[in-house]
Design a protein around this motif. Structure first.
Motif, PDB file in Angstrom:
ATOM      1  N   PRO A  68       0.796  -1.229   0.000  1.00  0.00           N
ATOM      2  CA  PRO A  68       0.000   0.000   0.000  1.00  0.00           C
ATOM      3  C   PRO A  68       0.831   1.281   0.000  1.00  0.00           C
ATOM      4  CG  PRO A  68       0.118  -0.865   2.216  1.00  0.00           C
ATOM      5  CD  PRO A  68       0.861  -1.841   1.341  1.00  0.00           C
ATOM      6  N   THR A  69       2.157   1.135   0.108  1.00  0.00           N
ATOM      7  CA  THR A  69       3.008   2.319   0.223  1.00  0.00           C
ATOM      8  C   THR A  69       4.192   2.247  -0.735  1.00  0.00           C
ATOM      9  OG1 THR A  69       4.443   1.334   1.913  1.00  0.00           O
ATOM     10  CG2 THR A  69       2.443   2.490   2.683  1.00  0.00           C
ATOM     11  N   LEU A  70       4.826   3.391  -0.932  1.00  0.00           N
ATOM     12  CA  LEU A  70       6.027   3.465  -1.759  1.00  0.00           C
ATOM     13  C   LEU A  70       7.130   2.592  -1.175  1.00  0.00           C
ATOM     14  CD1 LEU A  70       7.221   4.921  -4.260  1.00  0.00           C
ATOM     15  CD2 LEU A  70       8.051   6.691  -2.702  1.00  0.00           C
ATOM     16  N   GLU A  71       7.308   2.661   0.122  1.00  0.00           N
ATOM     17  CA  GLU A  71       8.334   1.850   0.784  1.00  0.00           C
ATOM     18  C   GLU A  71       8.043   0.363   0.611  1.00  0.00           C
ATOM     19  OE1 GLU A  71      10.401   1.236   5.207  1.00  0.00           O
ATOM     20  OE2 GLU A  71       8.547   2.411   4.987  1.00  0.00           O
ATOM     21  N   GLY A  72       6.762   0.017   0.648  1.00  0.00           N
ATOM     22  CA  GLY A  72       6.392  -1.378   0.457  1.00  0.00           C
ATOM     23  C   GLY A  72       6.779  -1.890  -0.911  1.00  0.00           C
ATOM     24  N   PHE A  73       6.582  -1.077  -1.945  1.00  0.00           N
ATOM     25  CA  PHE A  73       6.981  -1.488  -3.295  1.00  0.00           C
ATOM     26  C   PHE A  73       8.497  -1.543  -3.432  1.00  0.00           C
ATOM     27  CE2 PHE A  73       2.638  -0.798  -4.964  1.00  0.00           C
ATOM     28  CZ  PHE A  73       2.555  -1.920  -5.773  1.00  0.00           C
ATOM     29  N   GLU A  74       9.208  -0.655  -2.779  1.00  0.00           N
ATOM     30  CA  GLU A  74      10.670  -0.704  -2.826  1.00  0.00           C
ATOM     31  C   GLU A  74      11.168  -2.016  -2.229  1.00  0.00           C
ATOM     32  OE1 GLU A  74      11.730   2.836  -0.745  1.00  0.00           O
ATOM     33  OE2 GLU A  74      11.603   4.120  -2.538  1.00  0.00           O
ATOM     34  N   LYS A  75      10.566  -2.421  -1.107  1.00  0.00           N
ATOM     35  CA  LYS A  75      10.942  -3.699  -0.489  1.00  0.00           C
ATOM     36  C   LYS A  75      10.559  -4.861  -1.393  1.00  0.00           C
ATOM     37  CE  LYS A  75      10.626  -2.134   4.311  1.00  0.00           C
ATOM     38  NZ  LYS A  75       9.915  -2.295   5.615  1.00  0.00           N
ATOM     39  N   PHE A  76       9.410  -4.759  -2.047  1.00  0.00           N
ATOM     40  CA  PHE A  76       8.977  -5.808  -2.966  1.00  0.00           C
ATOM     41  C   PHE A  76       9.973  -5.969  -4.119  1.00  0.00           C
ATOM     42  CE2 PHE A  76       6.819  -6.557  -7.063  1.00  0.00           C
ATOM     43  CZ  PHE A  76       6.469  -7.883  -6.896  1.00  0.00           C
ATOM     44  N   ILE A  77      10.418  -4.864  -4.696  1.00  0.00           N
ATOM     45  CA  ILE A  77      11.369  -4.916  -5.807  1.00  0.00           C
ATOM     46  C   ILE A  77      12.679  -5.554  -5.365  1.00  0.00           C
ATOM     47  CG2 ILE A  77      12.751  -3.510  -7.390  1.00  0.00           C
ATOM     48  CD1 ILE A  77      10.323  -1.530  -7.401  1.00  0.00           C
ATOM     49  N   THR A  78      13.162  -5.157  -4.183  1.00  0.00           N
ATOM     50  CA  THR A  78      14.385  -5.757  -3.647  1.00  0.00           C
ATOM     51  C   THR A  78      14.200  -7.256  -3.448  1.00  0.00           C
ATOM     52  OG1 THR A  78      14.990  -3.706  -2.519  1.00  0.00           O
ATOM     53  CG2 THR A  78      16.013  -5.722  -1.720  1.00  0.00           C
ATOM     54  N   TRP A  79      13.024  -7.646  -2.977  1.00  0.00           N
ATOM     55  CA  TRP A  79      12.724  -9.067  -2.787  1.00  0.00           C
ATOM     56  C   TRP A  79      12.753  -9.819  -4.113  1.00  0.00           C
ATOM     57  CZ3 TRP A  79       8.544 -11.902  -4.699  1.00  0.00           C
ATOM     58  CH2 TRP A  79       8.357 -13.175  -4.148  1.00  0.00           C
ATOM     59  N   THR A  80      12.230  -9.226  -5.187  1.00  0.00           N
ATOM     60  CA  THR A  80      12.247  -9.902  -6.492  1.00  0.00           C
ATOM     61  C   THR A  80      13.675 -10.134  -6.968  1.00  0.00           C
ATOM     62  OG1 THR A  80      12.119  -7.869  -7.853  1.00  0.00           O
ATOM     63  CG2 THR A  80      10.028  -8.864  -7.129  1.00  0.00           C
ATOM     64  N   HIS A  81      14.578  -9.208  -6.666  1.00  0.00           N
ATOM     65  CA  HIS A  81      15.978  -9.394  -7.059  1.00  0.00           C
ATOM     66  C   HIS A  81      16.601 -10.570  -6.302  1.00  0.00           C
ATOM     67  CE1 HIS A  81      16.327  -4.877  -8.383  1.00  0.00           C
ATOM     68  NE2 HIS A  81      15.504  -5.586  -9.131  1.00  0.00           N
ATOM     69  N   ARG A  82      16.321 -10.649  -5.001  1.00  0.00           N
ATOM     70  CA  ARG A  82      16.854 -11.766  -4.208  1.00  0.00           C
ATOM     71  C   ARG A  82      16.299 -13.099  -4.702  1.00  0.00           C
ATOM     72  NH1 ARG A  82      15.536  -8.483   0.377  1.00  0.00           N
ATOM     73  NH2 ARG A  82      13.827  -9.949   0.854  1.00  0.00           N
ATOM     74  N   GLN A  83      15.021 -13.116  -5.034  1.00  0.00           N
ATOM     75  CA  GLN A  83      14.407 -14.328  -5.537  1.00  0.00           C
ATOM     76  C   GLN A  83      15.009 -14.764  -6.861  1.00  0.00           C
ATOM     77  OE1 GLN A  83      11.288 -16.259  -4.281  1.00  0.00           O
ATOM     78  NE2 GLN A  83      12.579 -15.560  -2.608  1.00  0.00           N
ATOM     79  N   ARG A  84      15.278 -13.795  -7.735  1.00  0.00           N
ATOM     80  CA  ARG A  84      15.880 -14.114  -9.029  1.00  0.00           C
ATOM     81  C   ARG A  84      17.296 -14.656  -8.842  1.00  0.00           C
ATOM     82  NH1 ARG A  84      19.957 -11.116 -10.418  1.00  0.00           N
ATOM     83  NH2 ARG A  84      18.789  -9.160 -10.437  1.00  0.00           N
ATOM     84  N   GLU A  85      18.070 -14.042  -7.964  1.00  0.00           N
ATOM     85  CA  GLU A  85      19.431 -14.508  -7.705  1.00  0.00           C
ATOM     86  C   GLU A  85      19.443 -15.931  -7.144  1.00  0.00           C
ATOM     87  OE1 GLU A  85      20.904 -11.518  -5.104  1.00  0.00           O
ATOM     88  OE2 GLU A  85      21.155 -10.012  -6.689  1.00  0.00           O
ATOM     89  N   ALA A  86      18.417 -16.247  -6.365  1.00  0.00           N
ATOM     90  CA  ALA A  86      18.316 -17.585  -5.782  1.00  0.00           C
ATOM     91  C   ALA A  86      17.720 -18.590  -6.754  1.00  0.00           C
ATOM     92  CB  ALA A  86      17.472 -17.525  -4.512  1.00  0.00           C
ATOM     93  N   GLY A  87      17.256 -18.116  -7.909  1.00  0.00           N
ATOM     94  CA  GLY A  87      16.668 -19.006  -8.898  1.00  0.00           C
ATOM     95  C   GLY A  87      15.294 -19.504  -8.536  1.00  0.00           C
ATOM     96  N   GLN A  88      14.584 -18.755  -7.673  1.00  0.00           N
ATOM     97  CA  GLN A  88      13.277 -19.194  -7.201  1.00  0.00           C
ATOM     98  C   GLN A  88      12.111 -18.535  -7.929  1.00  0.00           C
ATOM     99  OE1 GLN A  88      13.474 -18.491  -2.985  1.00  0.00           O
ATOM    100  NE2 GLN A  88      14.882 -20.189  -2.629  1.00  0.00           N
ATOM    101  N   SER A  89      12.296 -17.309  -8.371  1.00  0.00           N
ATOM    102  CA  SER A  89      11.245 -16.620  -9.117  1.00  0.00           C
ATOM    103  C   SER A  89      11.847 -15.434  -9.844  1.00  0.00           C
ATOM    104  CB  SER A  89      10.111 -16.154  -8.186  1.00  0.00           C
ATOM    105  OG  SER A  89      10.525 -15.082  -7.362  1.00  0.00           O
TER     106      SER A  89
END
Length: 216
Positions: A68-89
């Motif tokens: 619901p917030t800008l900070e929430g989307f920033e954390k979401f984007i960072t999470w997608t990078h970690r997931q990609r590096e781990a080969g999970q999503s």
């Protein structure tokens, strides 16, 4: 246009970019170009655009709630990078050709460690529904999923009330395998979902048929 799924998020042209080998996508996603849109990896700077794109109840009413917030989307984007590096999503941001503003999102996550069985979900800003952006991007994602990731079975879940999402999946050649009763909780109510699948061999046959039609 959106599908409800278990993915963290909340939908024909061939890629013209140089697609990396299957093992290289973990280091960074390629840019894929269609006739209407381009797909690229999300950046922290995309947070305001994502917040705006998914700020409409029309877009989010039948999908997992977005941050619901800008900070929430920033954390979401960072999470997608970690997931990609781990080969999970992985997550592709949707941008219109000639623009770098993200107007939607595709996500793909592994359901098996080898990424041979996966699930995808998507969401697109309401103002771009019916523009061809979804179909253009979906074809790019499907080619990437089957040709690069080596997926054998790709699943999607969409609330039965989501007519646009279900219709889009059907047009892409997905097969509805069944109904998952009361499988998706949204706003305190359990909703039924349709389970859709696309198999690698069926995708290959579909592409072959389209190519033959173009030749003749």
């Amino acid at each position: 246009m959106a599908t409800a799924s278990q993915i963290q998020t909340f939908p024909s042209a061939q890629p013209t970019s140089s697609v990396p080998a299957a093992s290289d996508w973990r280091a960074g996603l390629p840019v894929l170009h269609g006739s209407v849109i381009s797909l690229r990896e999300l950046r922290i700077a995309d947070a305001p655009a994502l917040l705006a794109a998914f700020g409409s109840a029309e877009v989010t009413r039948l999908i997992s709630p977005p941050p619901p917030t800008l900070e929430g989307f920033e954390k979401f984007i960072t999470w997608t990078h970690r997931q990609r590096e781990a080969g999970q999503s992985l997550a592709f941001g949707i941008t219109l050709r000639g623009s770098d503003t993200v107007v939607g999102l595709f996500q793909v996550r592994a359901l098996q460690p080898a990424f041979d069985i996966a699930e995808w979900g998507f969401a697109l800003s309401a103002e771009h529904w019916g523009s061809g952006a979804f179909t253009d991007g979906a074809e790019l994602v499907l080619d990437f999923v089957f040709d690069v990731l080596g997926v054998h079975r790709l699943e999607a879940r969409a609330a039965l009330k989501n007519g646009r999402g279900n219709g889009a999946l059907q047009k892409l050649g997905a097969t509805q395998e069944g109904i998952l009763h009361r499988s998706f909780l949204r706003n305190g109510i359990y909703l039924d979902q349709a389970l859709w699948t696309i198999l690698a061999d069926a995708r290959g046959e579909s592409r072959s048929t389209r190519s033959n039609r173009l030749v003749h």
